[in-house]
Design a protein around this motif. Structure first.
Motif, PDB file in Angstrom:
ATOM      1  N   GLY A  51       0.820  -1.205   0.000  1.00  0.00           N
ATOM      2  CA  GLY A  51       0.000   0.000   0.000  1.00  0.00           C
ATOM      3  C   GLY A  51       0.852   1.252   0.000  1.00  0.00           C
ATOM      4  O   GLY A  51       2.043   1.213  -0.327  1.00  0.00           O
ATOM      5  N   PRO A  52       0.257   2.378   0.397  1.00  0.00           N
ATOM      6  CA  PRO A  52       0.974   3.665   0.328  1.00  0.00           C
ATOM      7  C   PRO A  52       1.959   3.859   1.471  1.00  0.00           C
ATOM      8  O   PRO A  52       1.906   4.836   2.213  1.00  0.00           O
ATOM      9  CB  PRO A  52      -0.158   4.684   0.390  1.00  0.00           C
ATOM     10  CG  PRO A  52      -1.220   4.008   1.184  1.00  0.00           C
ATOM     11  CD  PRO A  52      -1.147   2.553   0.831  1.00  0.00           C
ATOM     12  N   ILE A  53       2.886   2.911   1.657  1.00  0.00           N
ATOM     13  CA  ILE A  53       3.929   2.991   2.679  1.00  0.00           C
ATOM     14  C   ILE A  53       5.272   2.800   1.997  1.00  0.00           C
ATOM     15  O   ILE A  53       5.426   1.915   1.158  1.00  0.00           O
ATOM     16  CB  ILE A  53       3.749   1.914   3.766  1.00  0.00           C
ATOM     17  CG1 ILE A  53       2.356   1.969   4.381  1.00  0.00           C
ATOM     18  CG2 ILE A  53       4.805   2.063   4.861  1.00  0.00           C
ATOM     19  CD1 ILE A  53       2.093   0.872   5.398  1.00  0.00           C
ATOM     20  N   SER A  54       6.233   3.615   2.371  1.00  0.00           N
ATOM     21  CA  SER A  54       7.574   3.490   1.797  1.00  0.00           C
ATOM     22  C   SER A  54       8.612   3.507   2.910  1.00  0.00           C
ATOM     23  O   SER A  54       8.416   4.137   3.958  1.00  0.00           O
ATOM     24  CB  SER A  54       7.854   4.629   0.812  1.00  0.00           C
ATOM     25  OG  SER A  54       7.696   5.893   1.444  1.00  0.00           O
ATOM     26  N   ASP A  55       9.709   2.766   2.687  1.00  0.00           N
ATOM     27  CA  ASP A  55      10.817   2.760   3.642  1.00  0.00           C
ATOM     28  C   ASP A  55      11.580   4.077   3.565  1.00  0.00           C
ATOM     29  O   ASP A  55      11.902   4.554   2.470  1.00  0.00           O
ATOM     30  CB  ASP A  55      11.773   1.612   3.329  1.00  0.00           C
ATOM     31  CG  ASP A  55      11.202   0.259   3.704  1.00  0.00           C
ATOM     32  OD1 ASP A  55      11.203  -0.058   4.897  1.00  0.00           O
ATOM     33  OD2 ASP A  55      10.760  -0.462   2.784  1.00  0.00           O
ATOM     34  N   VAL A  56      11.862   4.655   4.726  1.00  0.00           N
ATOM     35  CA  VAL A  56      12.687   5.865   4.810  1.00  0.00           C
ATOM     36  C   VAL A  56      13.693   5.650   5.925  1.00  0.00           C
ATOM     37  O   VAL A  56      13.591   4.694   6.699  1.00  0.00           O
ATOM     38  CB  VAL A  56      11.834   7.126   5.088  1.00  0.00           C
ATOM     39  CG1 VAL A  56      10.885   7.412   3.933  1.00  0.00           C
ATOM     40  CG2 VAL A  56      11.067   6.982   6.401  1.00  0.00           C
ATOM     41  N   SER A  57      14.664   6.526   6.011  1.00  0.00           N
ATOM     42  CA  SER A  57      15.663   6.429   7.064  1.00  0.00           C
ATOM     43  C   SER A  57      14.991   6.531   8.432  1.00  0.00           C
ATOM     44  O   SER A  57      14.276   7.484   8.707  1.00  0.00           O
ATOM     45  CB  SER A  57      16.696   7.547   6.909  1.00  0.00           C
ATOM     46  OG  SER A  57      17.630   7.523   7.974  1.00  0.00           O
ATOM     47  N   GLY A  58      15.201   5.532   9.262  1.00  0.00           N
ATOM     48  CA  GLY A  58      14.634   5.558  10.604  1.00  0.00           C
ATOM     49  C   GLY A  58      13.194   5.108  10.684  1.00  0.00           C
ATOM     50  O   GLY A  58      12.558   5.310  11.721  1.00  0.00           O
ATOM     51  N   GLY A  59      12.650   4.485   9.625  1.00  0.00           N
ATOM     52  CA  GLY A  59      11.277   4.014   9.721  1.00  0.00           C
ATOM     53  C   GLY A  59      10.556   3.964   8.401  1.00  0.00           C
ATOM     54  O   GLY A  59      11.122   3.572   7.367  1.00  0.00           O
ATOM     55  N   TRP A  60       9.288   4.412   8.404  1.00  0.00           N
ATOM     56  CA  TRP A  60       8.438   4.320   7.226  1.00  0.00           C
ATOM     57  C   TRP A  60       7.617   5.596   7.062  1.00  0.00           C
ATOM     58  O   TRP A  60       7.401   6.346   8.024  1.00  0.00           O
ATOM     59  CB  TRP A  60       7.492   3.122   7.349  1.00  0.00           C
ATOM     60  CG  TRP A  60       8.234   1.835   7.544  1.00  0.00           C
ATOM     61  CD1 TRP A  60       8.755   1.027   6.579  1.00  0.00           C
ATOM     62  CD2 TRP A  60       8.569   1.223   8.793  1.00  0.00           C
ATOM     63  NE1 TRP A  60       9.389  -0.049   7.139  1.00  0.00           N
ATOM     64  CE2 TRP A  60       9.285   0.044   8.503  1.00  0.00           C
ATOM     65  CE3 TRP A  60       8.338   1.552  10.129  1.00  0.00           C
ATOM     66  CZ2 TRP A  60       9.769  -0.802   9.489  1.00  0.00           C
ATOM     67  CZ3 TRP A  60       8.810   0.710  11.121  1.00  0.00           C
ATOM     68  CH2 TRP A  60       9.526  -0.458  10.803  1.00  0.00           C
ATOM     69  N   HIS A  61       7.163   5.804   5.840  1.00  0.00           N
ATOM     70  CA  HIS A  61       6.397   7.006   5.501  1.00  0.00           C
ATOM     71  C   HIS A  61       5.062   6.586   4.894  1.00  0.00           C
ATOM     72  O   HIS A  61       5.022   5.867   3.895  1.00  0.00           O
ATOM     73  CB  HIS A  61       7.178   7.877   4.506  1.00  0.00           C
ATOM     74  CG  HIS A  61       6.475   9.140   4.118  1.00  0.00           C
ATOM     75  ND1 HIS A  61       6.417  10.240   4.942  1.00  0.00           N
ATOM     76  CD2 HIS A  61       5.788   9.482   2.984  1.00  0.00           C
ATOM     77  CE1 HIS A  61       5.739  11.198   4.337  1.00  0.00           C
ATOM     78  NE2 HIS A  61       5.342  10.761   3.154  1.00  0.00           N
ATOM     79  N   TRP A  62       3.978   7.001   5.551  1.00  0.00           N
ATOM     80  CA  TRP A  62       2.629   6.760   5.036  1.00  0.00           C
ATOM     81  C   TRP A  62       2.172   8.002   4.269  1.00  0.00           C
ATOM     82  O   TRP A  62       2.415   9.134   4.710  1.00  0.00           O
ATOM     83  CB  TRP A  62       1.642   6.514   6.170  1.00  0.00           C
ATOM     84  CG  TRP A  62       1.695   5.163   6.825  1.00  0.00           C
ATOM     85  CD1 TRP A  62       0.839   4.132   6.650  1.00  0.00           C
ATOM     86  CD2 TRP A  62       2.651   4.713   7.804  1.00  0.00           C
ATOM     87  NE1 TRP A  62       1.183   3.060   7.436  1.00  0.00           N
ATOM     88  CE2 TRP A  62       2.304   3.389   8.157  1.00  0.00           C
ATOM     89  CE3 TRP A  62       3.772   5.289   8.392  1.00  0.00           C
ATOM     90  CZ2 TRP A  62       3.020   2.646   9.081  1.00  0.00           C
ATOM     91  CZ3 TRP A  62       4.488   4.545   9.316  1.00  0.00           C
ATOM     92  CH2 TRP A  62       4.123   3.239   9.652  1.00  0.00           C
ATOM     93  N   SER A  63       1.467   7.810   3.163  1.00  0.00           N
ATOM     94  CA  SER A  63       0.975   8.943   2.366  1.00  0.00           C
ATOM     95  C   SER A  63      -0.477   8.689   1.966  1.00  0.00           C
ATOM     96  O   SER A  63      -1.003   7.585   2.122  1.00  0.00           O
ATOM     97  CB  SER A  63       1.847   9.138   1.119  1.00  0.00           C
ATOM     98  OG  SER A  63       1.832   7.959   0.313  1.00  0.00           O
ATOM     99  N   GLY A  64      -1.114   9.748   1.461  1.00  0.00           N
ATOM    100  CA  GLY A  64      -2.476   9.616   0.955  1.00  0.00           C
ATOM    101  C   GLY A  64      -3.535   9.476   2.022  1.00  0.00           C
ATOM    102  O   GLY A  64      -4.642   8.984   1.747  1.00  0.00           O
TER     103      GLY A  64
END
Length: 715
Positions: free
Chosen positions: A536-549
């Protein structure tokens, strides 16, 4: 532990030791007779380290074991005994412990931790559990030995001193930064460990020098200097004393009528945070309304304008505060008003919150009133209360201060009944703090007796109203907008709602979070040998994850609302024994400084059984006051704390109250939308009859069970 708390604890210990010495007649006038050091023998320390860690080591994931050497174990608690040490009264210090070790091993040797020669150290920096530690870092081949690690900080307020021992029973312990490093990073600094109980028996050392029986020098027979025969100067003639003027209206300090009057009183109390979350959550779908001077900041209510009386010698007071709080939910089936709140201090370390409650009884649906009921019992360290009259007892009008800091509160038996049976007697409530000004007065203002509140008007069945009743509300004497959630409405009420409605749509929202960094490290490390995947609208980022939308709505005045985020996080490890999915995050903003993060959680327990936890309140969030300025509500670095439901959903990896990673979110605010309970605005204009019937049936059934339970208890 804050430096102030350490200083208070150290000072308290030194004062207690000095008091004990004086009481048993040791503290004499001559230094040679004042023994200030003692020898500890037969010391014992009982500590479970951390229950969840013990369960983990012996569970199916770690497949480990626990070995003891010179240490007894019973019921998950390890007992060190036969120890020795010293105490120093003048310095306010103690150091004593016992030999023996506990070794934890698991994961085929990857986990290897030994706690040896545990001792209690009390010094200028506070009170600590100190041990020699041997531990293996994640991925390391060899274990490292570190002597004298200050493993855990102790609650100094729990330490007591007797005539022959220093002891503590169930003192809380907190992992130190030094301890976290020696613990191979399994837990972070500041996390709670198991409570500790210890006894350090001591005997005072004998004086090193005996006083001589006779004075060492004979006194001289004559004074060394002869006085002059005549005075060196003639005294001056004294002036005749003048008659003093009579004081104007003196106030006798011993006048029994002179008392202390309290003014400008404030009271801070959240009542019960979980109840507040429940009211505003998706189940009760309710609201909280404050009037008459009560304000709310996040999960804490504040009363102002308190007045009353106090007695600084007896450490008693009675302060009354105006205003009320009304909780409604379940379409009006839940309706509770708390008013006429009073703080009663009953003596050193004890107090009571007195209040008048009007609550809707479970089962009958009728309102019941409880006037001036003892709602909550307060307990606190006497040092947490200040009743400082300064010069208030010297003259009327002089001022001082009243202050109470974080008193523990507990629901009383009468309070539980007045609370409509939502919680049992003895349930822990939120801490209480208070301030006020003290002034001496010959005739202090009397605190009025509690009055019977007006019962909230209950609307009839939610049929279409024929027109506005006299007075603008149901029953003719109720103000517009005061109907319970889901009740009938009038034209006047619709006008009020149109004026107050400030909900705005939220779309394109984003949220960034790492859950818990130590958990991520553990999953991806050499022990769990696992990983995660996102959908779904989740992406890996430094230090965790990023939810969008994310999308939802928010009330831009009260800053309350709900925003939903799709997608899921799936964690695996230990060849599938560890399996957890966190999905469908819902951010419920409950005010300018607080929010709750809900989620659907599916996880395996330690035995590999799968459990589902849909829509649970996973974490509580707090942050500096936010606003909707600039077309967006933006929060960065919100503190996140694991809830009770979250701890269960986390398969017991972490305990309730564990600090999680900080969280940030951005909520772009769009155009106005229809007001709804979901966005924290006024209640919706109608209620689904089927939903009301279903909830009513459940509440009636619950009420019947509670009534039967109470009757059985009374028998």
């Amino acid at each position: 532990m804050p430096p102030s708390a350490v200083a208070r604890g150290r000072g308290l210990l030194a004062a207690l030791l000095a008091f004990v010495l004086t009481a048993i007649g040791v503290a004499a006038a001559t230094p040679a007779a004042a023994a200030t050091t003692g020898t500890v023998t037969g010391a014992s320390i009982s500590w479970g380290v951390r229950a969840s860690f013990v369960n983990y080591v012996t569970g199916p994931i770690a497949h480990g074991s626990i070995e003891t050497d010179g240490v007894d174990e019973s019921g998950g608690v390890f007992h060190w005994s036969g120890g020795s040490g010293v105490v120093d009264v003048d310095a306010g210090t103690a150091s004593a412990g016992a030999t023996g070790s506990v070794r934890f091993s698991g994961h085929d040797g990857q986990l290897d931790l030994t706690v040896a020669d545990l001792r209690v150290e009390i010094d200028a920096d506070g009170a600590f559990l100190v041990a020699d530690m041997t531990s293996k870092e994640l991925g390391a081949q060899e274990a490292e030995f570190t002597p004298g690690v200050a493993l855990a900080a102790l609650d100094t307020a729990a330490i007591t001193v007797g005539a022959d021992e220093v002891s503590a029973s169930g003192a809380s312990t907190t992992l130190t930064a030094e301890g976290a490093a020696a613990f191979a990073g399994f837990y972070g600094a500041g996390e709670s460990l198991d409570p500790v109980t210890f006894t350090l028996p001591y005997t005072l050392d004998q004086p090193t020098e005996e006083p001589t029986e006779e004075p060492t020098e004979d006194p001289t027979e004559d004074p060394t200097e002869e006085p002059t025969e005549e005075p060196t100067e003639d005294p001056t003639d004294p002036a005749e004393p003048t008659e003093p003027s009579e004081p104007t209206d003196p106030v006798d300090p011993s006048d029994e009528d002179l008392a202390l009057e309290v003014s400008d009183g404030t009271l801070s109390w959240g009542i019960k945070e979980s109840f507040l979350s429940y009211i505003q959550g998706p189940i009760a779908d309710g609201s909280v309304r404050t009037t008459g001077g009560v304000t709310r900041d996040g999960s804490v209510f504040s009363w102002t304008g308190g007045t009353g009386v106090a007695d600084d010698e007896a450490q008693t007071a009675l302060v009354s505060y105006p205003g009320e709080i009304r909780f409604t939910g379940h379409g009006g089936l839940l309706d509770l008003t708390i008013s006429d709140v009073r703080l009663r201090l009953d003596g050193p370390g004890e107090g009571t919150i007195v209040a008048t409650l009007a609550s809707k009884a479970l089962g009958s649906g009728e309102f019941e009133t409880y006037v001036g009921v003892d709602l909550a019992a307060l307990t606190f360290d006497p040092d947490a209360l200040t009743l400082d009259p300064v010069t208030a007892q010297l003259s009327a009008g002089a001022t001082g201060g009243l202050r109470l800091d974080d008193a523990a509160s507990e629901l009383t038996t009468d309070g539980a009944e007045a609370f409509a049976g939502f919680y049992e007697a003895g349930s822990a409530l939120d801490p209480v703090s208070a301030t006020g000004s003290l002034a001496a007065a010959s005739e202090p203002t009397e605190v009025p007796e509690p009055t019977v509140p007006s019962v909230p008007t209950v609307p009839s069945e939610p049929t279409e109203p024929t027109g506005p009743a006299a007075g603008g509300g149901p029953g003719g004497d109720q103000a517009p907008g005061d109907d319970p959630v889901g009740g009938g409405r009038t034209a006047g009420q619709d006008e009020v709602e149109e004026q107050v409605c400030v909900a705005n749509a939220v779309s394109g929202a984003s949220l960034t979070w790492g859950l818990k960094s130590s958990f991520r490290s553990y999953i991806s490390g050499g022990i769990a040998n696992g990983g995660w995947d996102v959908s779904g609208p989740i992406s890996d980022v430094s230090g965790g994850w990023h939810w969008s939308g994310g999308s939802g709505s928010i009330n831009t005045e009260t800053l309350t609302g709900t925003v939903s985020f799709g997608g899921s996080l799936h964690f695996t490890g230990h060849d599938g024994v560890l399996d957890m999915t966190v999905s469908n995050l819902v951010l419920r903003v409950t005010g300018p400084t607080s929010a709750t993060l809900h989620a659907d959680v599916t996880s395996n327990d330690m035995e590999g059984n799968t459990d589902s936890y849909p829509g649970i309140a996973f974490a509580s969030l707090t942050f500096p006051a936010a606003s909707a300025s600039g077309g967006s509500v933006d929060v960065s670095g919100a503190s996140a704390t694991l809830t009770t439901a979250g701890a269960e959903g986390f398969a017991g990896f972490y305990e309730v109250g564990t600090a999680l990673d900080t969280l940030s979110f951005e909520l772009p605010v769009g155009g106005a939308v229809e007001c709804s309970a979901a966005s924290g605005t006024l209640a919706e204009t109608g209620v689904d009859p089927a939903a009301v019937i279903a909830v009513a049936g459940a509440m009636l059934l619950l009420g019947s069970v509670l009534l039967v339970g109470r009757r059985e208890a009374r028998r």
